[in-house]
Design an enzyme around this catalytic site. Sequence first.
Site, PDB file in Angstrom:
ATOM      1  N   ASP A  20      34.475  30.187  45.707  1.00  0.00           N
ATOM      2  CA  ASP A  20      35.601  30.342  46.636  1.00  0.00           C
ATOM      3  C   ASP A  20      35.069  30.501  48.071  1.00  0.00           C
ATOM      4  O   ASP A  20      35.604  31.291  48.857  1.00  0.00           O
ATOM      5  CB  ASP A  20      36.497  31.522  46.246  1.00  0.00           C
ATOM      6  CG  ASP A  20      37.824  31.529  47.004  1.00  0.00           C
ATOM      7  OD1 ASP A  20      38.092  30.570  47.754  1.00  0.00           O
ATOM      8  OD2 ASP A  20      38.583  32.508  46.860  1.00  0.00           O
TER       9      ASP A  20
ATOM     10  N   HIS B 131      39.494  31.959  40.616  1.00  0.00           N
ATOM     11  CA  HIS B 131      39.015  33.312  40.947  1.00  0.00           C
ATOM     12  C   HIS B 131      39.694  34.460  40.186  1.00  0.00           C
ATOM     13  O   HIS B 131      40.323  35.332  40.765  1.00  0.00           O
ATOM     14  CB  HIS B 131      39.096  33.578  42.462  1.00  0.00           C
ATOM     15  CG  HIS B 131      40.353  33.095  43.149  1.00  0.00           C
ATOM     16  ND1 HIS B 131      41.616  33.420  42.733  1.00  0.00           N
ATOM     17  CD2 HIS B 131      40.517  32.306  44.238  1.00  0.00           C
ATOM     18  CE1 HIS B 131      42.492  32.856  43.542  1.00  0.00           C
ATOM     19  NE2 HIS B 131      41.857  32.171  44.462  1.00  0.00           N
TER      20      HIS B 131
HETATM   21 ZN    ZN Z   1      42.628  31.270  46.069  1.00  0.00          ZN
END
Ligand code: ZN
Length: 427
Positions: A307, A234
Amino acid sequence: MKTTIIRNGRIIDPANGRDAVEDLFIVDGKIADQSAFRNQKSAIEEIDAKGLIVAPGLIDMHVHLREPGIEHAETIETGSRAAAAGGFTSICCMPNTVPVNDNATVTSYIVDRARKNAVTNVFPIGAITKNSAGEELAAIGSMKQAGIVAISDDGQPVMNARVMRRAMEFARSFDLPVIDHCEDLNLSAGGDMHEGVESTRLGLRGIPASSEDVMVARDILLAQSIGARFHVAHISSQNSVAMVAYAKKAGLAVTCEATPHHFALTDTGMIAYDSNYKMKPPLRSACDVGAIVEAIIVGTVDAIATDHAPHPGSEKMQEFEKCPFGIIGLETALGLSLEKLYHTGKISLTKLIALFTTGPAKVLRLDLGTLARGAPADVTIFDTEHEWTYDVNRSNSKSKNSPFDGKSFRGGPVATVVAGEIVWRLS
Ligand SMILES: [Zn+2]
């Protein structure tokens, strides 16, 4: 023997440089060619894909499934159903379950539960350190034998550089990538959102972009000295993508992923004190978002990953400061990517599909993300135009923590095929 024809779709298969309106043939769970079909006597299932895109099954290399231990938030089954509804045929689950996936017993449990209950492929990611506590290395070798495809302490960084260095040495010898959640906890401590004008205005404590940058820099230098494969989870800041670009230019095995929320939303776009906008890394400045989109365009970003981080309403409905970090994302990833990257003319459909298929497959060395003859028949059929509205209460996920509830999309998944079976279909 089961046979299926996906008729008249526009097949876009970046792995094989294919982009044409054709039929796709599936025999016995594998991609076949037309000749294999001529002698078929059994019933043939037909899927009409006229006007639709037929792509290799999408892969999400960063998902939290919460099983074992936190099944009230998500299970392997519900998470995989949400994945299928998002067009994903393969997902990789992070190890921060209870217990943590830091040994082969937990890995085998996940593999077994996935085989029984998941509608998609599920690839576990093992912890870097025991209990992801950042101190002693986890049982990396035996987890690899049990089926992990990478190591990560995601949710937590590995703060001790010596431990990270050792982990990279082990990962290199087992030919696994190290995925780091890059965050210097001393810099981010107590922060709830991106540090900037907006955090000051809202009176919330900030998480500076430098808390990510310094760890990305450290890990790139360690990976360089050891020759390890290092992947930034991320990625969210301007400096971080600049450093990954530098590492790639220097020929290092450094890769990164971006989440849809980090290229679709900025800190000024968040609804104040709404915990569905609270995640780590936080939504950053317009400048950072611009840098992420640019990095996607020029190829610095290898994969789009969600995520997907389910949290039950009871936890997400506390005061902002007390809420856990993270949002769900499997069902909105393709729609957001089409909107922000394709419909804006920033990248082609081939490039967009590559970020969901060949990109992650290459990082993890998975033999997937292709429609070559003989490959597993994992196929995502999607549309670039149909209008739909996301209703989180109808989500396949057990958790409803999405900032995109009620949002309208142009284009999204239509059907998801795993090993030749339709596991989800737009109704
Ligand atoms: Zn993370």
